[in-house]
Design a protein around this motif. Structure first.
Motif, PDB file in Angstrom:
ATOM      1  N   LEU A  31       0.793  -1.241   0.000  1.00  0.00           N
ATOM      2  CA  LEU A  31       0.000   0.000   0.000  1.00  0.00           C
ATOM      3  C   LEU A  31       0.817   1.279   0.000  1.00  0.00           C
ATOM      4  O   LEU A  31       0.310   2.336  -0.396  1.00  0.00           O
ATOM      5  CB  LEU A  31      -0.940   0.018   1.208  1.00  0.00           C
ATOM      6  N   LEU A  32       2.075   1.228   0.422  1.00  0.00           N
ATOM      7  CA  LEU A  32       2.859   2.459   0.486  1.00  0.00           C
ATOM      8  C   LEU A  32       3.538   2.743  -0.856  1.00  0.00           C
ATOM      9  O   LEU A  32       3.890   1.814  -1.594  1.00  0.00           O
ATOM     10  CB  LEU A  32       3.923   2.355   1.583  1.00  0.00           C
ATOM     11  N   PRO A  33       3.761   4.014  -1.184  1.00  0.00           N
ATOM     12  CA  PRO A  33       4.412   4.386  -2.449  1.00  0.00           C
ATOM     13  C   PRO A  33       5.928   4.238  -2.346  1.00  0.00           C
ATOM     14  O   PRO A  33       6.675   5.227  -2.338  1.00  0.00           O
ATOM     15  CB  PRO A  33       3.995   5.850  -2.629  1.00  0.00           C
ATOM     16  N   LEU A  34       6.405   3.008  -2.248  1.00  0.00           N
ATOM     17  CA  LEU A  34       7.825   2.727  -2.066  1.00  0.00           C
ATOM     18  C   LEU A  34       8.439   2.214  -3.363  1.00  0.00           C
ATOM     19  O   LEU A  34       7.825   1.418  -4.081  1.00  0.00           O
ATOM     20  CB  LEU A  34       8.016   1.678  -0.968  1.00  0.00           C
ATOM     21  N   LYS A  35       9.663   2.655  -3.632  1.00  0.00           N
ATOM     22  CA  LYS A  35      10.401   2.122  -4.783  1.00  0.00           C
ATOM     23  C   LYS A  35      10.931   0.734  -4.421  1.00  0.00           C
ATOM     24  O   LYS A  35      10.922   0.337  -3.262  1.00  0.00           O
ATOM     25  CB  LYS A  35      11.556   3.063  -5.133  1.00  0.00           C
ATOM     26  N   ALA A  36      11.433   0.037  -5.435  1.00  0.00           N
ATOM     27  CA  ALA A  36      11.893  -1.337  -5.235  1.00  0.00           C
ATOM     28  C   ALA A  36      12.979  -1.430  -4.170  1.00  0.00           C
ATOM     29  O   ALA A  36      12.999  -2.363  -3.357  1.00  0.00           O
ATOM     30  CB  ALA A  36      12.392  -1.912  -6.557  1.00  0.00           C
ATOM     31  N   ASP A  37      13.880  -0.448  -4.128  1.00  0.00           N
ATOM     32  CA  ASP A  37      14.974  -0.481  -3.155  1.00  0.00           C
ATOM     33  C   ASP A  37      14.577   0.134  -1.807  1.00  0.00           C
ATOM     34  O   ASP A  37      15.418   0.272  -0.915  1.00  0.00           O
ATOM     35  CB  ASP A  37      16.209   0.235  -3.713  1.00  0.00           C
ATOM     36  N   GLU A  38      13.309   0.528  -1.657  1.00  0.00           N
ATOM     37  CA  GLU A  38      12.842   1.122  -0.403  1.00  0.00           C
ATOM     38  C   GLU A  38      11.883   0.200   0.348  1.00  0.00           C
ATOM     39  O   GLU A  38      11.355   0.573   1.384  1.00  0.00           O
ATOM     40  CB  GLU A  38      12.116   2.443  -0.685  1.00  0.00           C
ATOM     41  N   ARG A  39      11.686  -0.994  -0.133  1.00  0.00           N
ATOM     42  CA  ARG A  39      10.699  -1.889   0.461  1.00  0.00           C
ATOM     43  C   ARG A  39      11.057  -2.236   1.907  1.00  0.00           C
ATOM     44  O   ARG A  39      12.235  -2.313   2.279  1.00  0.00           O
ATOM     45  CB  ARG A  39      10.581  -3.178  -0.360  1.00  0.00           C
ATOM     46  N   VAL A  40      10.029  -2.394   2.716  1.00  0.00           N
ATOM     47  CA  VAL A  40      10.217  -2.728   4.135  1.00  0.00           C
ATOM     48  C   VAL A  40      10.660  -4.185   4.242  1.00  0.00           C
ATOM     49  O   VAL A  40      10.062  -5.077   3.632  1.00  0.00           O
ATOM     50  CB  VAL A  40       8.900  -2.516   4.907  1.00  0.00           C
ATOM     51  N   GLU A  41      11.710  -4.424   5.029  1.00  0.00           N
ATOM     52  CA  GLU A  41      12.243  -5.780   5.165  1.00  0.00           C
ATOM     53  C   GLU A  41      11.962  -6.376   6.540  1.00  0.00           C
ATOM     54  O   GLU A  41      11.744  -7.585   6.677  1.00  0.00           O
ATOM     55  CB  GLU A  41      13.750  -5.769   4.899  1.00  0.00           C
ATOM     56  N   SER A  42      11.994  -5.541   7.557  1.00  0.00           N
ATOM     57  CA  SER A  42      11.716  -6.010   8.919  1.00  0.00           C
ATOM     58  C   SER A  42      11.135  -4.860   9.721  1.00  0.00           C
ATOM     59  O   SER A  42      11.358  -3.688   9.390  1.00  0.00           O
ATOM     60  CB  SER A  42      12.995  -6.527   9.584  1.00  0.00           C
ATOM     61  N   VAL A  43      10.374  -5.178  10.778  1.00  0.00           N
ATOM     62  CA  VAL A  43       9.761  -4.131  11.599  1.00  0.00           C
ATOM     63  C   VAL A  43       9.832  -4.490  13.079  1.00  0.00           C
ATOM     64  O   VAL A  43       9.980  -5.658  13.443  1.00  0.00           O
ATOM     65  CB  VAL A  43       8.278  -3.896  11.216  1.00  0.00           C
ATOM     66  N   GLU A  44       9.712  -3.461  13.893  1.00  0.00           N
ATOM     67  CA  GLU A  44       9.550  -3.615  15.337  1.00  0.00           C
ATOM     68  C   GLU A  44       8.358  -2.752  15.736  1.00  0.00           C
ATOM     69  O   GLU A  44       8.248  -1.593  15.320  1.00  0.00           O
ATOM     70  CB  GLU A  44      10.814  -3.157  16.087  1.00  0.00           C
ATOM     71  N   TYR A  45       7.465  -3.292  16.545  1.00  0.00           N
ATOM     72  CA  TYR A  45       6.292  -2.525  16.969  1.00  0.00           C
ATOM     73  C   TYR A  45       6.687  -1.475  17.992  1.00  0.00           C
ATOM     74  O   TYR A  45       7.613  -1.669  18.785  1.00  0.00           O
ATOM     75  CB  TYR A  45       5.231  -3.453  17.557  1.00  0.00           C
ATOM     76  N   TRP A  46       5.977  -0.368  17.984  1.00  0.00           N
ATOM     77  CA  TRP A  46       6.234   0.687  18.961  1.00  0.00           C
ATOM     78  C   TRP A  46       5.897   0.182  20.370  1.00  0.00           C
ATOM     79  O   TRP A  46       4.956  -0.608  20.549  1.00  0.00           O
ATOM     80  CB  TRP A  46       5.355   1.899  18.679  1.00  0.00           C
ATOM     81  N   PRO A  47       6.613   0.676  21.371  1.00  0.00           N
ATOM     82  CA  PRO A  47       6.228   0.353  22.754  1.00  0.00           C
ATOM     83  C   PRO A  47       4.912   1.047  23.099  1.00  0.00           C
ATOM     84  O   PRO A  47       4.579   2.090  22.501  1.00  0.00           O
ATOM     85  CB  PRO A  47       7.386   0.918  23.578  1.00  0.00           C
ATOM     86  N   PRO A  48       4.134   0.519  24.009  1.00  0.00           N
ATOM     87  CA  PRO A  48       2.808   1.081  24.343  1.00  0.00           C
ATOM     88  C   PRO A  48       2.831   2.563  24.673  1.00  0.00           C
ATOM     89  O   PRO A  48       1.900   3.299  24.320  1.00  0.00           O
ATOM     90  CB  PRO A  48       2.370   0.253  25.553  1.00  0.00           C
ATOM     91  N   GLU A  49       3.891   3.018  25.366  1.00  0.00           N
ATOM     92  CA  GLU A  49       3.909   4.426  25.788  1.00  0.00           C
ATOM     93  C   GLU A  49       4.055   5.398  24.619  1.00  0.00           C
ATOM     94  O   GLU A  49       3.797   6.602  24.753  1.00  0.00           O
ATOM     95  CB  GLU A  49       5.040   4.668  26.799  1.00  0.00           C
ATOM     96  N   LYS A  50       4.478   4.900  23.456  1.00  0.00           N
ATOM     97  CA  LYS A  50       4.668   5.775  22.297  1.00  0.00           C
ATOM     98  C   LYS A  50       3.414   5.882  21.441  1.00  0.00           C
ATOM     99  O   LYS A  50       3.302   6.757  20.601  1.00  0.00           O
ATOM    100  CB  LYS A  50       5.834   5.257  21.447  1.00  0.00           C
ATOM    101  N   ILE A  51       2.438   4.994  21.637  1.00  0.00           N
ATOM    102  CA  ILE A  51       1.218   5.002  20.835  1.00  0.00           C
ATOM    103  C   ILE A  51       0.436   6.284  21.125  1.00  0.00           C
ATOM    104  O   ILE A  51       0.247   6.646  22.288  1.00  0.00           O
ATOM    105  CB  ILE A  51       0.337   3.774  21.162  1.00  0.00           C
ATOM    106  N   PRO A  52      -0.019   7.009  20.091  1.00  0.00           N
ATOM    107  CA  PRO A  52      -0.770   8.253  20.315  1.00  0.00           C
ATOM    108  C   PRO A  52      -2.012   8.016  21.169  1.00  0.00           C
ATOM    109  O   PRO A  52      -2.690   7.001  21.032  1.00  0.00           O
ATOM    110  CB  PRO A  52      -1.174   8.689  18.890  1.00  0.00           C
ATOM    111  N   GLU A  53      -2.270   8.948  22.076  1.00  0.00           N
ATOM    112  CA  GLU A  53      -3.447   8.844  22.938  1.00  0.00           C
ATOM    113  C   GLU A  53      -4.708   9.108  22.119  1.00  0.00           C
ATOM    114  O   GLU A  53      -4.703   9.855  21.149  1.00  0.00           O
ATOM    115  CB  GLU A  53      -3.345   9.851  24.087  1.00  0.00           C
ATOM    116  N   ARG A  54      -5.782   8.466  22.537  1.00  0.00           N
ATOM    117  CA  ARG A  54      -7.059   8.608  21.845  1.00  0.00           C
ATOM    118  C   ARG A  54      -8.101   9.233  22.772  1.00  0.00           C
ATOM    119  O   ARG A  54      -8.109   8.969  23.971  1.00  0.00           O
ATOM    120  CB  ARG A  54      -7.582   7.237  21.389  1.00  0.00           C
ATOM    121  N   THR A  55      -8.956  10.063  22.198  1.00  0.00           N
ATOM    122  CA  THR A  55     -10.096  10.566  22.964  1.00  0.00           C
ATOM    123  C   THR A  55     -11.114   9.439  23.080  1.00  0.00           C
ATOM    124  O   THR A  55     -10.998   8.402  22.416  1.00  0.00           O
ATOM    125  CB  THR A  55     -10.743  11.763  22.249  1.00  0.00           C
TER     126      THR A  55
END
Length: 343
Positions: A31-55
């Motif tokens: 879904l992201l507009p990434l070029k072939a050499d920009e593709r995501v290879e690995s990820v780490e989830y954000w820690p809970p304290e970094k998740i934006p607060e919700r109303t």
């Protein structure tokens, strides 16, 4: 009762993309507009304290998964169940916060990495365009190929998506079909989804049989809240529409009144012009009367002067005793009695 649960719900969406890195990587690359050499290879989830607060309202309508890859690029993936005009600004704010939070004292600005906000919207908000995919980023106003890399905001209007068979975006089509076609009524998933390894794994995750009673209660509660939220938003929208219609009606009446005022002013100006014209005519008439009076006075003066001359002539002729009164009257035109009274 279908075989699957809707993947757009809080519980299911987070189970798929918030607990299975391989699947969120596949989603991001599709879904992201990434070029072939920009593709995501690995990820780490954000820690809970970094998740934006919700109303309280946002908790009912927004589902999110946040992570970063091995290049330290930040990714915020959201499922927005309903649309408000403030949503884009909130997306921009959260993406900006994520970008700023990369900064530490003494670090080089060069090390700041892009932030991608991928937002699935289960509503139509760009009613004037047909496209379902909307990509916003910083570009030169004239030379659009000149880009400042930093914030990338992507909005996908799910109701507008229509499946197409084009190979260059095969995974995008499959993931969007998964999000739009799979729900509680689905008895059997389409073969194209089952044949893909990653989407098939996501299908297994959202199988109804995989959820216990407590999770099902949470799932049902989520949709109850979404339904309540939508009802509230529809009521607000209806009130806003009614207020807009009243405002439009008032504006039309104001314009009508303004037109009448202008018409009245025009009539007053026309009347004033006629009055001025009449006054001018009166002045002209008065001037003519004065001119006539002056001419009359002048004529009277000349007539009196001529009469005096005739009297003088008659007086001279009478003093010469060579003509009778009748003869002098015939010459001067004066009455006999007036000639007789001359000294």
């Amino acid at each position: 009762m279908g075989k699957y649960l809707d993947p757009k719900a809080d519980l299911t969406f987070k189970k798929i993309f918030g607990m299975h890195k391989r699947l969120v990587i596949s989603l991001l690359n599709a879904l992201l507009p990434l070029k072939a050499d920009e593709r995501v290879e690995s990820v780490e989830y954000w820690p809970p304290e970094k998740i934006p607060e919700r109303t309280e309202v946002e908790k009912y309508s927004i589902v999110d998964v946040c992570c970063k890859d091995n290049h330290q690029r930040e990714f915020i993936v959201e499922m927005q169940m309903s649309w408000t005009e403030s949503f884009k600004k909130r997306v921009l704010l959260n993406a900006s916060k994520a970008y700023v939070e990369q900064s530490t004292k003494g670090m080089s600005y060069k090390s700041l990495q892009p932030v991608y906000a991928l937002n699935f919207v289960n509503a139509v908000f760009q009613k004037d365009v047909e496209d379902y995919y909307h990509y916003y980023h910083l570009v030169h106003d004239k030379y659009t190929y000149k880009v400042i890399d930093g914030l990338h905001l992507i909005f996908v209007e799910l109701p507008k998506f229509k499946p197409q068979n084009f190979s260059e975006q095969k995974m995008q089509v499959l993931w969007l079909r998964f999000l739009t076609e799979i729900n509680e009524k689905t008895q059997e998933a389409p073969a194209e989804l089952l044949e893909n390894e990653e989407v098939n794994e996501a299908l297994e995750i959202v199988e109804r049989a995989a959820f216990n009673d407590e999770e099902m209660r949470a799932y049902d509660k989520f949709w109850d809240r979404v339904s309540t939220q939508r009802t509230w938003e529809e009521e607000i929208a209806e009130r806003a529409k009614e207020a807009e219609e009243r405002a439009k009606e008032a504006e039309e009446k104001a314009k009508e009144s303004e037109a009448k005022v202008k018409e009245s002013e025009a009539k007053v100006k026309e009347s004033e012009a006629k009055v001025k014209e009449s006054e001018a005519k009166v002045k002209e008439s008065e001037a003519k009367v004065k001119e006539s009076e002056a001419k009359a006075e002048e004529s009277e003066a000349k007539a009196e002067e001529a009469r005096l001359k005739l009297l003088q002539t008659a007086r001279n002729l009478k003093s010469m005793n060579i003509m009778t009164t009748e003869q002098i009257a015939a010459i001067t035109g004066l009455p006999n009695k007036e000639i007789e009274n001359l000294c």
